[in-house]
Design a protein around this motif. Structure first.
Motif, PDB file in Angstrom:
ATOM      1  N   ARG A  92     -22.785  96.782  35.742  1.00  0.00           N
ATOM      2  CA  ARG A  92     -22.235  98.112  35.454  1.00  0.00           C
ATOM      3  C   ARG A  92     -21.095  98.458  36.404  1.00  0.00           C
ATOM      4  O   ARG A  92     -20.121  99.111  36.016  1.00  0.00           O
ATOM      5  N   PHE A  93     -21.219  98.020  37.668  1.00  0.00           N
ATOM      6  CA  PHE A  93     -20.141  98.287  38.619  1.00  0.00           C
ATOM      7  C   PHE A  93     -18.884  97.487  38.261  1.00  0.00           C
ATOM      8  O   PHE A  93     -17.762  97.994  38.356  1.00  0.00           O
ATOM      9  N   HIS A  94     -19.066  96.230  37.828  1.00  0.00           N
ATOM     10  CA  HIS A  94     -17.919  95.436  37.382  1.00  0.00           C
ATOM     11  C   HIS A  94     -17.252  96.082  36.172  1.00  0.00           C
ATOM     12  O   HIS A  94     -16.007  96.099  36.078  1.00  0.00           O
ATOM     13  N   LYS A  95     -18.051  96.612  35.239  1.00  0.00           N
ATOM     14  CA  LYS A  95     -17.476  97.267  34.065  1.00  0.00           C
ATOM     15  C   LYS A  95     -16.723  98.535  34.453  1.00  0.00           C
ATOM     16  O   LYS A  95     -15.682  98.862  33.883  1.00  0.00           O
ATOM     17  N   LYS A  96     -17.237  99.241  35.447  1.00  0.00           N
ATOM     18  CA  LYS A  96     -16.558 100.449  35.920  1.00  0.00           C
ATOM     19  C   LYS A  96     -15.175 100.091  36.469  1.00  0.00           C
ATOM     20  O   LYS A  96     -14.192 100.804  36.220  1.00  0.00           O
ATOM     21  N   ILE A  97     -15.095  99.004  37.213  1.00  0.00           N
ATOM     22  CA  ILE A  97     -13.802  98.554  37.743  1.00  0.00           C
ATOM     23  C   ILE A  97     -12.868  98.175  36.594  1.00  0.00           C
ATOM     24  O   ILE A  97     -11.674  98.520  36.598  1.00  0.00           O
ATOM     25  N   THR A  98     -13.404  97.465  35.592  1.00  0.00           N
ATOM     26  CA  THR A  98     -12.589  97.067  34.444  1.00  0.00           C
ATOM     27  C   THR A  98     -12.056  98.274  33.697  1.00  0.00           C
ATOM     28  O   THR A  98     -10.877  98.311  33.310  1.00  0.00           O
ATOM     29  N   ASP A  99     -12.899  99.281  33.480  1.00  0.00           N
ATOM     30  CA  ASP A  99     -12.466 100.490  32.770  1.00  0.00           C
ATOM     31  C   ASP A  99     -11.365 101.216  33.546  1.00  0.00           C
ATOM     32  O   ASP A  99     -10.395 101.712  32.953  1.00  0.00           O
ATOM     33  N   LYS A 100     -11.500 101.276  34.860  1.00  0.00           N
ATOM     34  CA  LYS A 100     -10.465 101.917  35.680  1.00  0.00           C
ATOM     35  C   LYS A 100      -9.141 101.166  35.553  1.00  0.00           C
ATOM     36  O   LYS A 100      -8.074 101.769  35.418  1.00  0.00           O
TER      37      LYS A 100
END
Length: 321
Positions: free
Chosen positions: A299-307
């Motif tokens: 989920r943290f990796h996805k948060k970085i990707t979305d940003k």
């Protein structure tokens, strides 16, 4: 939400293909169904790949043979290494094309494995719960992997739960307001973050599982695009050039520079990633606590990707405007 735009020309006519992605809101039953579908589709994909590899190896042991029914030379090969190789029943009725010539009666590996899907449903009735176009697209997915291999990429690999997270509908999908109809799953709500433009027709839909839920990527097409007329060079008032950088994200020709925030390599993100990766490595492999820690890391990796994606769209909008 994201989209991808591509433009192609057929017979001189332009058409626009683009993808709109939305987050789904399935109920518990629908979510469990889609999770079960992924497991069954993954097993079918791996079995089909195993079948092609095994039959390819058999060719070098057994070689060509004479088929009793067709009274002609046949080959046990099921993969695309040989253009005229196929297994099962490799022949089909010869038909003439538009020029009056006979088409090649030998079937490809993908055609044979797609034709065998009804037998799979009969032997394992639980596969009948999956939409037929989804099963067919799963075999075509393997065909694409073989095509990529002969274009210079790696050989198709067996899939596991971490790298097999999607399936595709080819037809039967309908969108109505903030609801989408998926065959064998029923109507499902989704977050309608943007409207589908008028004049577009729905071509296919890909369902994808991510760390924070299920997403649908809708492929839409518009064939009513007028021919694009290039503007004469003497009518162009200004030209802006840009180059991607390292310390700066973009360098523009008017000396303006756009910062690169480095979402994954700044001090706070590196520390958080280090902590969460360490928690995963300290858990017993395969345990529930390990899966929870891995999910939190994902989920943290996805948060970085979305940003990163959001920032790139903002920069693109800034340059265009």
């Amino acid at each position: 939400m994201y989209n991808r735009v591509s433009q192609s020309t057929i017979g001189g006519d332009y058409k626009l293909l683009t993808n709109y992605a939305y987050k789904l809101r399935p109920n518990v039953t629908q979510s469990n169904k889609m999770g079960g579908w992924l497991d069954m589709l993954r097993s079918t994909y791996n079995w089909s790949l195993t079948d092609r590899i095994a039959q390819y190896n058999q060719q070098f042991i057994q070689g060509d043979y004479c088929d009793i029914r067709t009274k002609s030379e046949a080959c046990p090969l099921t993969c695309f290494v040989s253009k005229n190789g196929a297994s099962g029943e490799p022949w089909k009725d010869a038909k003439k094309d538009l020029d009056g010539k006979l088409k090649n009666p030998r079937r490809s590996a993908g055609d044979i494995q797609i034709t065998a899907l009804p037998q799979l449903k009969k032997a394992r009735p639980w596969f009948g719960k999956i939409d037929s176009t989804v099963l067919q697209q799963n075999v075509k997915r393997l065909d694409t992997a073989y095509k990529n291999f002969f274009d210079g990429r790696g050989f198709p690999k067996f899939k596991n739960r971490s790298n097999f997270t999607s399936f595709t509908y080819q037809m039967g999908v309908k969108v109505q307001g903030s609801k989408i109809y998926l065959p064998k799953l029923g109507w499902m709500r989704f977050f309608k973050s943007r409207l589908i433009p008028d004049g577009f027709t729905l071509k296919s839909a890909t369902i994808r599982k991510r760390q924070d839920g299920w997403y649908v990527s809708i492929r839409i097409e518009d064939k009513s695009i007028p021919d694009y007329v290039l503007k004469p060079i003497d009518e162009v008032k200004s030209i802006l050039g840009f180059d991607l950088g390292i310390t700066k994200l973009v360098h523009l020709s008017d000396r303006y520079q756009i910062n690169n925030p480095k979402f994954s390599t700044n001090k706070k993100a590196k520390r958080t990633l280090k902590i969460r990766q360490r928690r995963v490595s300290r858990k017993v492999k395969g345990s529930k606590n390990c899966k929870k820690a891995a999910s939190k890391l994902g989920r943290f990796h996805k948060k970085i990707t979305d940003k990163r994606v959001t920032y790139q769209w903002d920069v693109a909008n800034l340059i265009v405007s």
